[in-house]
Structure formats: C-alpha cells, structure tokens
Design a protein around this motif. Structure first.
Motif, PDB file in Angstrom:
ATOM      1  N   ILE A 122      -3.647  -6.601   1.827  1.00  0.00           N
ATOM      2  CA  ILE A 122      -5.254  -6.323   2.268  1.00  0.00           C
ATOM      3  C   ILE A 122      -5.680  -4.777   1.645  1.00  0.00           C
ATOM      4  O   ILE A 122      -6.753  -5.198   1.212  1.00  0.00           O
ATOM      5  CB  ILE A 122      -5.207  -6.344   3.834  1.00  0.00           C
ATOM      6  N   HIS A 123      -4.893  -3.987   2.062  1.00  0.00           N
ATOM      7  CA  HIS A 123      -5.487  -2.703   1.309  1.00  0.00           C
ATOM      8  C   HIS A 123      -5.689  -2.802  -0.197  1.00  0.00           C
ATOM      9  O   HIS A 123      -6.798  -2.371  -0.513  1.00  0.00           O
ATOM     10  CB  HIS A 123      -4.642  -1.699   1.633  1.00  0.00           C
ATOM     11  N   HIS A 124      -4.785  -3.362  -1.010  1.00  0.00           N
ATOM     12  CA  HIS A 124      -4.989  -3.478  -2.360  1.00  0.00           C
ATOM     13  C   HIS A 124      -6.128  -4.416  -2.627  1.00  0.00           C
ATOM     14  O   HIS A 124      -6.660  -4.366  -3.691  1.00  0.00           O
ATOM     15  CB  HIS A 124      -3.604  -3.925  -2.969  1.00  0.00           C
ATOM     16  N   ASN A 125      -6.276  -5.373  -1.845  1.00  0.00           N
ATOM     17  CA  ASN A 125      -7.519  -6.471  -2.235  1.00  0.00           C
ATOM     18  C   ASN A 125      -8.763  -5.697  -1.990  1.00  0.00           C
ATOM     19  O   ASN A 125      -9.854  -6.123  -2.729  1.00  0.00           O
ATOM     20  CB  ASN A 125      -7.286  -7.676  -1.447  1.00  0.00           C
ATOM     21  N   VAL A 126      -8.948  -5.011  -0.886  1.00  0.00           N
ATOM     22  CA  VAL A 126     -10.047  -4.416  -0.545  1.00  0.00           C
ATOM     23  C   VAL A 126     -10.145  -3.218  -1.360  1.00  0.00           C
ATOM     24  O   VAL A 126     -11.604  -2.966  -1.690  1.00  0.00           O
ATOM     25  CB  VAL A 126     -10.226  -3.842   0.984  1.00  0.00           C
ATOM     26  N   ASP A 127      -9.563  -2.375  -1.696  1.00  0.00           N
ATOM     27  CA  ASP A 127      -9.829  -1.144  -2.545  1.00  0.00           C
ATOM     28  C   ASP A 127      -8.728  -1.074  -3.633  1.00  0.00           C
ATOM     29  O   ASP A 127      -7.780  -0.173  -3.680  1.00  0.00           O
ATOM     30  CB  ASP A 127      -9.771   0.010  -1.705  1.00  0.00           C
ATOM     31  N   PRO A 128      -8.902  -2.043  -4.721  1.00  0.00           N
ATOM     32  CA  PRO A 128      -7.997  -1.955  -5.845  1.00  0.00           C
ATOM     33  C   PRO A 128      -8.019  -0.769  -6.705  1.00  0.00           C
ATOM     34  O   PRO A 128      -7.201  -0.534  -7.481  1.00  0.00           O
ATOM     35  CB  PRO A 128      -8.333  -3.274  -6.555  1.00  0.00           C
ATOM     36  N   GLN A 129      -9.100   0.009  -6.700  1.00  0.00           N
ATOM     37  CA  GLN A 129      -9.202   1.053  -7.653  1.00  0.00           C
ATOM     38  C   GLN A 129      -8.892   2.532  -7.230  1.00  0.00           C
ATOM     39  O   GLN A 129      -8.702   3.128  -8.062  1.00  0.00           O
ATOM     40  CB  GLN A 129     -10.675   1.423  -7.966  1.00  0.00           C
ATOM     41  N   GLU A 130      -8.296   2.538  -5.884  1.00  0.00           N
ATOM     42  CA  GLU A 130      -7.907   3.693  -5.415  1.00  0.00           C
ATOM     43  C   GLU A 130      -6.778   4.435  -6.126  1.00  0.00           C
ATOM     44  O   GLU A 130      -6.692   5.616  -6.181  1.00  0.00           O
ATOM     45  CB  GLU A 130      -7.505   3.606  -3.795  1.00  0.00           C
ATOM     46  N   GLU A 131      -5.509   3.597  -6.429  1.00  0.00           N
ATOM     47  CA  GLU A 131      -4.649   4.338  -7.194  1.00  0.00           C
ATOM     48  C   GLU A 131      -4.480   4.049  -8.562  1.00  0.00           C
ATOM     49  O   GLU A 131      -3.435   4.140  -9.184  1.00  0.00           O
ATOM     50  CB  GLU A 131      -3.328   3.710  -6.417  1.00  0.00           C
ATOM     51  N   GLY A 132      -5.363   3.536  -9.245  1.00  0.00           N
ATOM     52  CA  GLY A 132      -5.439   3.582 -10.805  1.00  0.00           C
ATOM     53  C   GLY A 132      -5.247   2.136 -11.156  1.00  0.00           C
ATOM     54  O   GLY A 132      -4.606   1.305 -10.742  1.00  0.00           O
ATOM     55  N   GLU A 133      -5.632   1.712 -12.474  1.00  0.00           N
ATOM     56  CA  GLU A 133      -5.284   0.948 -13.192  1.00  0.00           C
ATOM     57  C   GLU A 133      -3.910   0.489 -13.457  1.00  0.00           C
ATOM     58  O   GLU A 133      -3.638  -0.743 -13.428  1.00  0.00           O
ATOM     59  CB  GLU A 133      -5.926   0.873 -14.497  1.00  0.00           C
ATOM     60  N   ASP A 134      -3.079   1.458 -13.831  1.00  0.00           N
ATOM     61  CA  ASP A 134      -1.745   1.357 -14.043  1.00  0.00           C
ATOM     62  C   ASP A 134      -1.125   0.611 -12.615  1.00  0.00           C
ATOM     63  O   ASP A 134      -0.210  -0.277 -12.756  1.00  0.00           O
ATOM     64  CB  ASP A 134      -1.012   2.581 -14.330  1.00  0.00           C
ATOM     65  N   PHE A 135      -1.763   1.071 -11.439  1.00  0.00           N
ATOM     66  CA  PHE A 135      -0.808   0.783 -10.429  1.00  0.00           C
ATOM     67  C   PHE A 135      -1.262  -0.632 -10.167  1.00  0.00           C
ATOM     68  O   PHE A 135      -0.520  -1.586  -9.633  1.00  0.00           O
ATOM     69  CB  PHE A 135      -1.325   1.427  -9.299  1.00  0.00           C
ATOM     70  N   ILE A 136      -2.716  -1.007 -10.300  1.00  0.00           N
ATOM     71  CA  ILE A 136      -3.153  -2.431 -10.330  1.00  0.00           C
ATOM     72  C   ILE A 136      -2.538  -3.177 -11.128  1.00  0.00           C
ATOM     73  O   ILE A 136      -1.986  -4.487 -10.722  1.00  0.00           O
ATOM     74  CB  ILE A 136      -4.771  -2.371 -10.487  1.00  0.00           C
ATOM     75  N   ALA A 137      -2.160  -3.068 -12.351  1.00  0.00           N
ATOM     76  CA  ALA A 137      -1.362  -3.995 -13.203  1.00  0.00           C
ATOM     77  C   ALA A 137      -0.247  -4.108 -12.608  1.00  0.00           C
ATOM     78  O   ALA A 137       0.332  -5.297 -12.775  1.00  0.00           O
ATOM     79  CB  ALA A 137      -1.389  -3.127 -14.605  1.00  0.00           C
ATOM     80  N   SER A 138       0.669  -3.251 -12.002  1.00  0.00           N
ATOM     81  CA  SER A 138       1.950  -3.599 -11.647  1.00  0.00           C
ATOM     82  C   SER A 138       1.880  -4.235 -10.260  1.00  0.00           C
ATOM     83  O   SER A 138       3.085  -4.975 -10.234  1.00  0.00           O
ATOM     84  CB  SER A 138       2.563  -2.070 -11.153  1.00  0.00           C
ATOM     85  N   SER A 139       0.945  -4.112  -9.402  1.00  0.00           N
ATOM     86  CA  SER A 139       0.670  -4.827  -8.437  1.00  0.00           C
ATOM     87  C   SER A 139       0.422  -6.318  -8.404  1.00  0.00           C
ATOM     88  O   SER A 139       1.012  -7.165  -7.952  1.00  0.00           O
ATOM     89  CB  SER A 139      -0.085  -4.251  -7.354  1.00  0.00           C
ATOM     90  N   ARG A 140      -0.247  -6.518  -9.622  1.00  0.00           N
ATOM     91  CA  ARG A 140      -0.638  -8.072  -9.821  1.00  0.00           C
ATOM     92  C   ARG A 140       0.595  -8.465 -10.630  1.00  0.00           C
ATOM     93  O   ARG A 140       0.789  -9.980 -10.626  1.00  0.00           O
ATOM     94  CB  ARG A 140      -1.884  -7.908 -10.667  1.00  0.00           C
TER      95      ARG A 140
END
Length: 251
Positions: free
Chosen positions: A109-127
């Motif tokens: 839920i946190h990642h969906n609400v605030d995906p930018q907080e930890e940077g693009e690299d983290f978003i790519a790895s989480s997806r």
C-alpha cells in the motif's frame, strides 16, 4: 476400496463433499488474491509459471497435511500460556502468517500511495520482484492457509477420501481462476488497493484468531463482497464517464 464405494452410495457423503468444496474455495480466495498481487510484480513471462507453481505447492502441502491428520489435530493443543490464553502451534502459525500478511500488505500500500519516495531504482526492483522471492512468499502463506483449511476440514468430516477430493477440486478451481483474476487486478489499478485492503483485513483476523478472538468468516467475506460491489459500481461509473467524453470528442 470398500470405504470409497460406500461413500459414493451415501447421499450424506456427497452433501459433505459439496459443502467442503464450497468452503475450501471460499477459504482459497484469500490465498488466490495474495498470489495474484505477488505474481503481477514479476516480469510478464514469469507470471503464469509462478501462479502454477504457487498453487501446485498449495495442493501438495494440503495433501501432505491430510496424510498426517492425526498430527494436524494435535496442533490445536496448547503448548504454552500467556495473557491468560493457551497458545497452540496452530495459533502460532496463524499469528506469524497474519503478521507477515499485515507487513506485506502495508508495504505494498505504501509503495502504491508514494512510489517516488525511495527512488526509481527501488520502484523498478519492486515492480519486477525475483521469481524465487515470490515463490518463497507464496509458500509461506500456503502453509498458513493450508493448516487453517485442513483443520477446518477435519472438523467437518471424518472421511479422508472426502477431504482429499474436496482439496483437489478446490485447488483446481483456484488454478483455473488464477490468471483471469490476476489479469483483472492488473487492468484495474483501483482493484489493487482494494485487494491489499482485503489482505490487511485477513492478516488482522488471522492474528486475532491466533490470540483467541475468533472473527466469524461470514463477516469478513460479507465486507469483502460489499466493498467489491461498491468498487464495481465505481468502475461502471468511470466507464460511462469515459464513454461520454469519447462521444463528445466525436461531435
């Protein structure tokens, strides 16, 4: 063989089988939602394989647990007492699984609400989670849901063949429904948040059950059905608005 023949000729056995199949399918919804959300984070070419492995492991685990029914029943015996409540191995498994589900749902839920907080690299790895990590998490939740499911089945019928047949039928239904459900969740982003809310609620109820506060499953599924109905109406309203906008553009 004689026992199976006798069960096939017994109307009460068929009623027990149908009831148990329905119960197993309903209980399997929780597991199926978790598998759908988790596998949708994998690369597209790995998703179908991960779902099949995850659901296949659920079947293997439940059949293995059915082979040790006498041991499974002992899991409900208290092993220690705290806060005035006797905790069994079943309670410990439910609390551990509930905590994991609450943590996982909250994180998503946190990642969906605030995906930018930890940077693009983290978003790519989480997806694009790793295949092994996804299977490991599915296996953990398979264990929790399997123990709860089998203990419930043991309480409903004393006949092992009926339990085995019900588990196989229910898991087959899960296997057929897995990909359509996952695709539906992926195509409708708001459904993801709703599904994560379901997982958060399910995790909380698992913890409550483990602590000795039983929450009737009917309340949980009624809340899920009502939320799903409301979201369905919202989806229809959005489609009508989009159709109206498209019609205006044409004119």
């Amino acid at each position: 063989m004689q026992e199976i023949t006798a069960l096939l000729q017994d109307p009460a056995a068929w009623i027990a089988l149908i009831t148990l199949v329905i119960m197993e399918v309903v209980l399997g919804i929780d597991n199926l939602v978790f598998i759908s959300i988790l596998t949708n984070k994998l690369p597209p070419e790995q998703r179908e394989k991960a779902r099949r492995i995850g659901i296949g492991l659920a079947l293997v685990m439940r059949l293995a647990l059915l082979g040790t029914v006498a041991w499974i029943v002992k899991l409900t015996a208290p092993v220690f007492e705290a806060f005035g409540h006797g905790f069994s191995w079943k309670d410990i498994i439910l609390i551990g699984g509930g905590l994991f589900l609450v943590w996982k749902a909250t994180k998503e839920i946190h990642h969906n609400v605030d995906p930018q907080e930890e940077g693009e690299d983290f978003i790519a790895s989480s997806r694009n989670g790793t295949f092994a990590a996804a299977i490991g998490q599915i296996l953990l939740l398979d264990l929790v849901f399997s123990v709860d499911s089998i203990i419930t089945a043991v309480g409903m019928t004393p006949h092992l063949p009926i339990m085995v047949a019900a588990v196989i039928i229910a898991v087959t239904v899960m296997l057929v429904a897995a990909t359509p459900l996952a695709n539906f969740i992926e195509k409708n982003p708001t459904i993801v948040m709703l599904a994560l809310g379901f997982l958060l609620m399910i995790g909380t109820t698992l913890i409550a059950d483990g602590m000795g506060f039983h929450v009737p499953k009917g309340y949980i599924y009624a809340a899920m059905a009502f939320s799903g109905l409301v979201e369905g109406l919202n989806m229809l309203a959005r489609r009508k608005r989009q159709a109206a906008k498209a019609a205006k553009k044409l004119h």
